[in-house]
Design an enzyme around this catalytic site. Structure first.
Site, PDB file in Angstrom:
ATOM      1  CB  CYS A  32     -19.802 -27.194 -50.039  1.00 49.28           C
ATOM      2  SG  CYS A  32     -19.350 -26.274 -51.506  1.00 49.28           S
ATOM      3  CG  HIS A  50     -19.854 -24.422 -47.204  1.00 47.97           C
ATOM      4  ND1 HIS A  50     -18.497 -24.324 -47.360  1.00 47.97           N
ATOM      5  CD2 HIS A  50     -20.409 -24.114 -48.409  1.00 47.97           C
ATOM      6  CE1 HIS A  50     -18.240 -23.997 -48.614  1.00 47.97           C
ATOM      7  NE2 HIS A  50     -19.374 -23.855 -49.258  1.00 47.97           N
ATOM      8  CG  ASN A  99     -17.153 -21.425 -51.056  1.00 49.96           C
ATOM      9  OD1 ASN A  99     -16.637 -22.455 -50.657  1.00 49.96           O
ATOM     10  ND2 ASN A  99     -18.383 -21.374 -51.541  1.00 49.96           N
TER      11      ASN A  99
END
Ligand code: UT7
Length: 337
Positions: free
Chosen positions: A120, A264, A294
């Site tokens: 991430c 993020h 995500n």
């Protein structure tokens, strides 16, 4: 390689682009194949839809249209790029890196192509690498990609529901260019804490085993992404604000100076908790997780490209990019646009 230039001082983002695959997967689509519900997913994560790549569509396939858009918005061509940095934890193949595949398929010169992992946090780590090469005058234009085709690795059964409802596929790209103007990346800060590696990981294939993946691994689902959601959540809500404050302090800035924080896109609840901790207006923290889920290394460049196209970032604005994820890793970049 371009010749060193002593007059180059700053690295700025000269172009952005993103691409998401066509297939929209709603929460109800997931509820039809596993024990979950639209209500649970929206309440716990904010996610309404995500995109899944089609069969045969890999990470580089998603990256190419994003790169084309980024080059166009920077008014550059493949020949202007001096280095490719490709952030992904779902590369097309175990090796070689997706950067090499992209170099070939888009006809870049024989420039360096560097894959980085860092999950991430990959895009922000990549930005930090690009910044160093540009500030030191080695390169003038660097292509940075964050792209993930994660859906093929998800466990879409009841056992995998805590992980699989969160993730989606997509790609974002940015061109990092040199400028002598007073703008660009002001700071980057990178962190890791490997003792938490197993809280969010894919165990197999593993070079500790021969063969690196066995039938037993497949049967036990060790090739699937596993996450201790509560533990990741607990660390994320602490590390995001900490990283933002670190970036502000390093530049003698306050929250009031910041136009937009692009985190993020891990979970809408995490972003809301971060916003509460930092204070500031409700729309200070950018969110598009509702649409895309995500997308790991792709989430920040996708969000950044969307924020620009929505007019949320103007010349002279201070913007913070901030990431947290598997590793654990976390990182920030403070940019004067
Ligand atoms: O990008 C990398 C970083 N990743 C993250 O930042 C993710 C961080 N973690 C999270 O976002 C959250 O922990 C999740 C969204 C993954 C889970 O939310 P939670 O509020 O922490 O739920 P939980 O894991 O504590 O589970 C609560 C309940 C459990 O049932 P019981 O034990 O209370 O009966 C789970 O079995 O929800 C159940 N559950 C589900 N129910 C319906 C877990 N997943 C699902 C599901 N649908 N998909």
């Amino acid at each position: 390689m371009t010749q060193p230039r002593s007059d180059v001082r700053h690295a700025y983002i000269s172009g952005t682009g993103f691409f998401v695959p066509e297939k929209v997967v709603t929460n109800d689509d997931l509820a039809a194949i596993m024990d979950t519900s639209d209500e649970w997913i929206q309440e716990r994560t904010g996610i309404q839809t995500r995109r899944f790549a089609a069969d045969g569509e890999g990470t580089t396939d998603l990256a190419i249209p994003a790169v084309e858009e980024a080059l166009k918005s920077a008014s550059l061509t493949v020949d202007d790029i001096d280095l490719i940095i490709f952030a992904t934890c779902t590369p097309d193949h175990y090796l070689p890196g997706s950067g090499c595949l992209l170099q070939d398929r888009m006809g870049f010169r024989e420039i360096g192509a560097l894959d980085i992992r860092v999950q991430c946090s990959g895009f922000v780590y990549g930005l930090s690498i690009a910044d160093q090469y540009i500030k030191t005058g080695v390169y003038r234009n660097i292509l940075l990609i964050g792209a993930e085709a994660q859906s093929s690795g998800l466990d879409l059964s009841d056992e995998g529901r805590d992980v699989s409802v969160i993730f989606g596929d997509g790609a974002g790209a940015a061109i990092i260019s040199a400028t002598e103007e007073d703008r660009g990346i002001l700071s980057t800060h990178l962190h890791s804490e490997g003792k938490y590696a197993r809280e969010l990981w894919v165990e197999s294939p593993s070079t500790r085993n021969n063969p690196t993946i066995s039938t037993a691994d497949l049967e036990a689902g060790r090739h699937r992404l596993k996450m201790n959601g509560r533990e990741v959540f607990r660390h994320a809500v602490a590390r995001f604000p900490e990283a933002i404050v670190e970036a502000l302090q390093a530049n003698n800035l306050n929250m009031d100076d910041i136009t937009l924080v692009i985190p993020h896109q891990a979970n809408l609840r995490i972003s809301q908790m971060v916003a509460n901790r930092l204070g500031g207006p409700n729309d200070l923290i950018y969110s598009n997780i509702q649409k895309y889920g995500n997308t790991t290394a792709a989430s920040i460049p996708i969000a950044m490209a969307e924020a620009i196209s929505e007019g949320r970032i103007q010349s002279g604005d201070y913007v913070v990019l901030v990431a947290f994820g598997s590793g654990f890793t976390w990182a920030s970049a403070l940019i004067k646009w």
